[in-house]
Scaffold this motif. Structure first.
Motif, short mmCIF file in Angstrom:
data_model
loop_
_atom_site.label_atom_id
_atom_site.label_comp_id
_atom_site.label_asym_id
_atom_site.label_seq_id
_atom_site.Cartn_x
_atom_site.Cartn_y
_atom_site.Cartn_z
N LEU A 62 -7.54 -2.01 -3.07
CA LEU A 62 -8.70 -2.76 -2.48
C LEU A 62 -7.98 -4.28 -2.29
O LEU A 62 -8.40 -4.90 -1.20
N LYS A 63 -7.23 -4.55 -2.97
CA LYS A 63 -6.57 -5.99 -2.88
C LYS A 63 -5.60 -6.09 -1.70
O LYS A 63 -5.77 -7.04 -0.96
N TYR A 64 -4.80 -5.02 -1.42
CA TYR A 64 -3.86 -5.02 0.06
C TYR A 64 -4.48 -4.30 1.15
O TYR A 64 -3.64 -4.52 1.95
N LEU A 89 0.72 -1.17 -0.03
CA LEU A 89 0.13 0.23 -0.13
C LEU A 89 0.66 1.08 0.14
O LEU A 89 0.52 2.15 -0.71
N VAL A 90 2.04 1.50 0.73
CA VAL A 90 2.80 2.54 0.92
C VAL A 90 3.51 2.65 -0.51
O VAL A 90 3.44 3.87 -1.02
N ARG A 140 7.96 -5.49 -5.98
CA ARG A 140 8.51 -6.38 -5.30
C ARG A 140 7.93 -6.70 -3.86
O ARG A 140 7.61 -7.86 -3.31
N PRO A 141 7.36 -5.64 -3.06
CA PRO A 141 6.75 -6.03 -1.98
C PRO A 141 5.36 -6.95 -2.13
O PRO A 141 4.97 -7.50 -1.63
N MET A 142 4.59 -6.34 -3.42
CA MET A 142 3.45 -7.26 -3.84
C MET A 142 3.82 -8.72 -3.94
O MET A 142 3.17 -9.43 -3.55
N LYS A 143 5.07 -9.14 -4.73
CA LYS A 143 5.35 -10.31 -4.87
C LYS A 143 5.53 -11.26 -3.57
O LYS A 143 4.97 -12.22 -3.36
N ARG A 144 6.29 -10.40 -2.58
CA ARG A 144 6.67 -11.10 -1.27
C ARG A 144 5.29 -11.25 -0.46
O ARG A 144 4.95 -12.40 0.14
N THR A 145 4.17 -10.23 -0.45
CA THR A 145 3.26 -10.27 0.21
C THR A 145 2.32 -11.43 -0.53
O THR A 145 1.52 -12.26 0.25
N ASP A 146 2.08 -11.77 -1.72
CA ASP A 146 1.48 -12.85 -2.42
C ASP A 146 1.64 -13.90 -2.11
O ASP A 146 1.18 -14.92 -1.88
#
Length: 400
Positions: free
Chosen positions: A324-326, A211-212, A387-393
């Motif tokens: 909305l996803k995160y 989100l950030v 990069r953070p999205m891939k880690r969170t996913d």
């Protein structure tokens, strides 16, 4: 009787009213861009000076979104929404009759206050109005109303302004607002106040790294876009040498391309999210960078606006989907409100930077400066978002 998607008329009617209100809010925000030359001439100002009205509006939405959102959580939603639409309509009327530029800016601040509150409650109201199993569809309707306004608001406002004058443009929006007010009064169900939100809950939201990243890239890319977009009307008139009627046509082409961008989102985004995000940002950068060259011929100017409108709209819809996803499920409306406020920070900053560019080196340079900011957004997208999205996913997939 059930309608589209299995919804009943009691669900669709208020949802359509809220979606139209979202369209109306964002249309009102962008209309002055297409009226900038006429407004500046009426008050004996330069386009760069008149552009302050756009940046002040955006800055007001940024500043007011969070405090007004917290205040809004204290009141029942239906009455609050009706008050918001009423204040919005009043602000449009004041804009239409403003005798000076200072009072016009003041009237626009009234509208900005309504805008800030609207986006803090529109999404939770849409979800409340339908069965919980259709909450995603409800949220997508609000996002669609907003996205259509982004691509259609400027050419629509300009067309009315050319035909009737810029003051009548604001008056027409006021009429639409009061029609929407009556419609929502009849169709909105009674809704209690939403979950109260306090400042102490903000740190948790900002600990969600994707989100950030979305928020940071949004500010930079929105700013890049509005360095050029805020001055697109005088650019096409002065640099491209287009007659006024053709400028309106080009802006309509931009809007139609935006609808195509939304279609591409629905078709491609699910299977190639990250590539899609990168391509939309690069497309905006390319369109801005080529703007000066494309202005030399009508055909290339049209092509450039097609690329620009398509990629910018796709970016806006995709970023809303990622928010909305995160966002935590109980803070999605809060996250969308923050997204809206930061988007308006980009609008304000981009418009002000564009004004400085116009004053310093001429309006022909706005595209190059906007492109430079868009390239920065592209770099930040990879580092702070993807990069953070891939880690969170990966973490979410491991928890299942």
């Amino acid at each position: 009787m059930a309608g589209k998607g299995g919804m009943t008329a009691r669900e669709w009617l208020p949802l359509m009213g809220l979606a139209f209100s979202a369209f109306m809010m964002n249309t009102s925000e962008f209309m002055p861009i297409g009226l900038l030359v006429d407004i500046a001439a009426d008050f004996s100002m330069t386009e760069a000076d008149a552009g302050v009205m756009i940046s002040v509006y955006a800055l007001a939405v940024l500043v007011l979104s969070l405090p007004l959102m917290m205040l809004a959580s204290r009141f029942a939603f239906k009455g609050l929404m009706l008050a918001v639409i009423g204040v919005f309509g009043l602000g449009q009327l004041l804009s239409a009759v403003a005798p000076s530029f200072a009072l016009l800016v003041g009237a626009r601040l009234v509208v900005a206050s309504a805008h800030a509150v609207f986006w803090s409650i529109a999404s939770p109201m849409a979800v409340y109005a339908v069965d919980y199993r259709r909450s995603s569809l409800a949220l997508s309707c609000i996002a669609t109303g907003s996205a259509v306004a982004v691509v259609c608001g400027l050419p629509l406002g300009r067309s009315i302004g050319l035909a009737l004058g810029w003051r009548m443009t604001f008056a027409c929006v006021a009429v639409a607002a009061f029609v929407a007010l009556a419609y929502l009064w009849r169709t909105l169900p009674k809704m209690p106040a939403g979950k109260r939100f306090g400042v102490k809950e903000l740190p948790g939201l900002f600990r969600v790294r994707p989100l950030v990243g979305i928020f940071v890239v949004t500010v930079v890319l929105a700013g890049a876009h509005f360095v050029g977009y805020s001055y697109i009307e005088p650019f096409l008139l002065q640099v491209a040498g287009m007659p006024e009627g053709l400028v309106t046509t080009v802006l309509c082409v931009y809007g139609a391309a935006g609808i195509a961008g939304s279609a591409l989102f629905s078709r491609l985004y699910g299977s190639a999210r990250f590539a899609f995000l990168r391509c939309t940002i690069l497309g905006v950068a390319a369109a801005l960078g080529l703007l000066g060259v494309a202005a030399s011929a009508f055909g290339t100017a049209f092509a450039c606006c097609v690329l620009w409108g398509m990629c910018y709209t796709a970016f806006n819809v995709a970023f809303q989907a990622e928010v909305l996803k995160y966002a935590p499920s109980d803070a999605s409306a809060v996250a969308m409100s923050i997204y809206s406020g930061l988007f308006n920070l980009g609008i304000s900053g981009g418009t002000q930077i564009g004004g400085l560019v116009v004053a310093a080196s001429g309006i022909a340079s706005v595209g190059y400066v906007g492109a430079a900011f868009a390239i920065v957004a592209f770099v930040l997208c990879g580092a702070l978002m993807i990069r953070p999205m891939k880690r969170t996913d990966a973490l979410r997939a491991g928890d299942k």
